[in-house]
Design a protein around this motif. Sequence first.
Motif, PDB file in Angstrom:
ATOM      1  N   UNK A   1      -0.735 -59.221   2.467  1.00 40.68           N
ATOM      2  CA  UNK A   1      -2.222 -58.600   1.983  1.00 40.68           C
ATOM      3  C   UNK A   1      -2.045 -58.719   0.380  1.00 40.68           C
ATOM      4  N   UNK A   2      -3.276 -59.093  -0.235  1.00 37.33           N
ATOM      5  CA  UNK A   2      -3.659 -59.021  -1.493  1.00 37.33           C
ATOM      6  C   UNK A   2      -4.496 -58.014  -2.182  1.00 37.33           C
ATOM      7  N   UNK A   3      -4.195 -57.213  -3.361  1.00 34.69           N
ATOM      8  CA  UNK A   3      -5.214 -56.141  -3.599  1.00 34.69           C
ATOM      9  C   UNK A   3      -5.731 -56.697  -4.889  1.00 34.69           C
ATOM     10  N   UNK A   4      -7.154 -56.730  -4.586  1.00 38.61           N
ATOM     11  CA  UNK A   4      -8.136 -57.405  -5.760  1.00 38.61           C
ATOM     12  C   UNK A   4      -7.916 -56.612  -7.076  1.00 38.61           C
ATOM     13  N   UNK A   5      -7.711 -57.425  -8.013  1.00 41.44           N
ATOM     14  CA  UNK A   5      -7.536 -56.933  -9.398  1.00 41.44           C
ATOM     15  C   UNK A   5      -9.012 -57.359 -10.253  1.00 41.44           C
ATOM     16  N   UNK A   6      -8.969 -56.532 -11.390  1.00 41.74           N
ATOM     17  CA  UNK A   6     -10.480 -56.869 -12.191  1.00 41.74           C
ATOM     18  C   UNK A   6     -10.049 -58.300 -12.707  1.00 41.74           C
ATOM     19  N   UNK A   7     -11.302 -58.985 -12.547  1.00 44.36           N
ATOM     20  CA  UNK A   7     -11.266 -60.435 -13.145  1.00 44.36           C
ATOM     21  C   UNK A   7     -10.917 -61.468 -12.273  1.00 44.36           C
ATOM     22  N   UNK A   8     -10.605 -61.029 -10.701  1.00 44.45           N
ATOM     23  CA  UNK A   8     -10.276 -62.049  -9.767  1.00 44.45           C
ATOM     24  C   UNK A   8     -11.410 -62.420  -9.174  1.00 44.45           C
ATOM     25  N   UNK A   9     -11.250 -63.849  -8.783  1.00 41.30           N
ATOM     26  CA  UNK A   9     -12.344 -64.299  -8.044  1.00 41.30           C
ATOM     27  C   UNK A   9     -11.892 -64.764  -6.651  1.00 41.30           C
ATOM     28  N   UNK A  10     -12.410 -65.157  -5.785  1.00 40.77           N
ATOM     29  CA  UNK A  10     -11.907 -65.748  -4.571  1.00 40.77           C
ATOM     30  C   UNK A  10     -11.247 -67.136  -4.854  1.00 40.77           C
TER      31      UNK A  10
ATOM     32  N   UNK B   1     -15.992 -61.608   4.693  1.00 43.98           N
ATOM     33  CA  UNK B   1     -16.848 -61.605   3.525  1.00 43.98           C
ATOM     34  C   UNK B   1     -18.025 -62.605   3.720  1.00 43.98           C
ATOM     35  N   UNK B   2     -19.268 -62.196   3.511  1.00 43.40           N
ATOM     36  CA  UNK B   2     -20.388 -62.957   3.720  1.00 43.40           C
ATOM     37  C   UNK B   2     -20.732 -63.537   2.360  1.00 43.40           C
ATOM     38  N   UNK B   3     -20.699 -62.747   0.998  1.00 47.31           N
ATOM     39  CA  UNK B   3     -20.803 -63.425  -0.295  1.00 47.31           C
ATOM     40  C   UNK B   3     -19.735 -63.695  -0.687  1.00 47.31           C
ATOM     41  N   UNK B   4     -19.175 -64.889  -0.949  1.00 50.21           N
ATOM     42  CA  UNK B   4     -17.885 -65.215  -1.439  1.00 50.21           C
ATOM     43  C   UNK B   4     -17.854 -64.838  -3.152  1.00 50.21           C
ATOM     44  N   UNK B   5     -18.975 -64.491  -3.852  1.00 55.00           N
ATOM     45  CA  UNK B   5     -19.091 -64.373  -5.190  1.00 55.00           C
ATOM     46  C   UNK B   5     -18.928 -62.598  -5.435  1.00 55.00           C
ATOM     47  N   UNK B   6     -18.990 -61.924  -4.387  1.00 52.30           N
ATOM     48  CA  UNK B   6     -18.819 -60.554  -4.406  1.00 52.30           C
ATOM     49  C   UNK B   6     -17.539 -59.890  -3.850  1.00 52.30           C
ATOM     50  N   UNK B   7     -16.780 -59.561  -4.744  1.00 51.73           N
ATOM     51  CA  UNK B   7     -15.405 -58.907  -4.401  1.00 51.73           C
ATOM     52  C   UNK B   7     -15.155 -57.711  -5.281  1.00 51.73           C
ATOM     53  N   UNK B   8     -14.564 -56.847  -5.194  1.00 51.18           N
ATOM     54  CA  UNK B   8     -14.372 -55.630  -6.192  1.00 51.18           C
ATOM     55  C   UNK B   8     -12.731 -55.148  -6.045  1.00 51.18           C
ATOM     56  N   UNK B   9     -12.591 -54.630  -7.355  1.00 52.60           N
ATOM     57  CA  UNK B   9     -11.192 -54.321  -7.635  1.00 52.60           C
ATOM     58  C   UNK B   9     -10.685 -53.339  -6.479  1.00 52.60           C
TER      59      UNK B   9
END
Length: 376
Positions: free
Chosen positions: A333-342, A362-370
Amino acid sequence: MKHKTMGLATATLLFLMPSAVSAARTDMVDVSNHNGYMTVGNFTAMRDRYGVKAVVTKISEGTYYHDYTARNNIATAQQAGLYINGYHFARYNNVPTAQAEARYAVAMARQDGLPTGAVLVADVESNSNNTDYWTMNQANNAFKQIVEQAGYRYDIYTMASWVNRKFNVNGGSGWIAQYPYNLTTNRWTNHHAWQFRSDQVFYGSSGVFDASQLYDDYYTGGQNKNAVISNGDTYHVKKNENKGSNEDYAQYGSFTVGTGLNIRTAPSLNGQVVGRYQAGDHFTYNHVYIREGYAWARYTTYSGRTVYAALGRMGGEEYGTRYKGNSTASKRVYVVRYGDTLGSIASRYGTTVNGIAQRNGIGNVNLIYPGQRLYL
């Protein structure tokens, strides 16, 4: 697959996030002079970041055009461990012209080094092919016979609107192009492949590409690259003159170490040793390479470093026990950090953008959040 006889594309690298989808997979890409001279690095990135398994490169058109990038693209795709096939852009509209084009395509394919047993596709989509149904069926069959007599496997590519209207495309055959807005529903599943877009961008490669989803193993030489391959079953690899000793398999699994085992920075005895496993240790992996007569597992450490360990000698000693897994085998499991992209996450952990998106809905690969938790 578009009619690609354009000039060499600009070599400027496009550092863009790929536009991925939640259903269609980038199993296969087709290339031509439109994409320029592809490098081993280009194809390796497609393989590792996006899950590409097979490439189809343009060979010829009519009886007058030989794609000048074909020989290079065949060699570099093979070096990247991808299955390579070729296509001929058809101009024929009757049996004699189909036979002439088939002979030309075969001659150019052999000259370029397309291996025997690869698929040599008739790309039938030109206005010059727009004759009556009966004549085109005969012409396609004539092309097929010469291709198969030369030792290649045949398939036909066309647009969805022409299937069984302009000529016959049987179930269990065919590579069909259709570019719908909604890519969450699989299409043309009773054929070998569905080309679902013509504007795919790959990190590290210039321009755009046609991307296709495969429904069987026709374009991967009859081999399932997701199957767990034991060392005893791969003794033939180093003896295969077409493929040499270099192959790879996009497979997931776990390994229990049976003896002392070095951890290296590359799938090679020349790779730097950065650690060592003892008997009884356990790890999960996400790719297997065949190099130098050994099977090597690739995995990513929790610090984000990609490393390799030998699973055993080809056709010989096993260095432990492999267990079949899938894309969630490691349950990391990875927790998204600020500045990450898929894209950056996939690169760091040795997986693909599509794989992360599919495993996490995830439907929109450009939309993830910290703070978002992702299964890798």
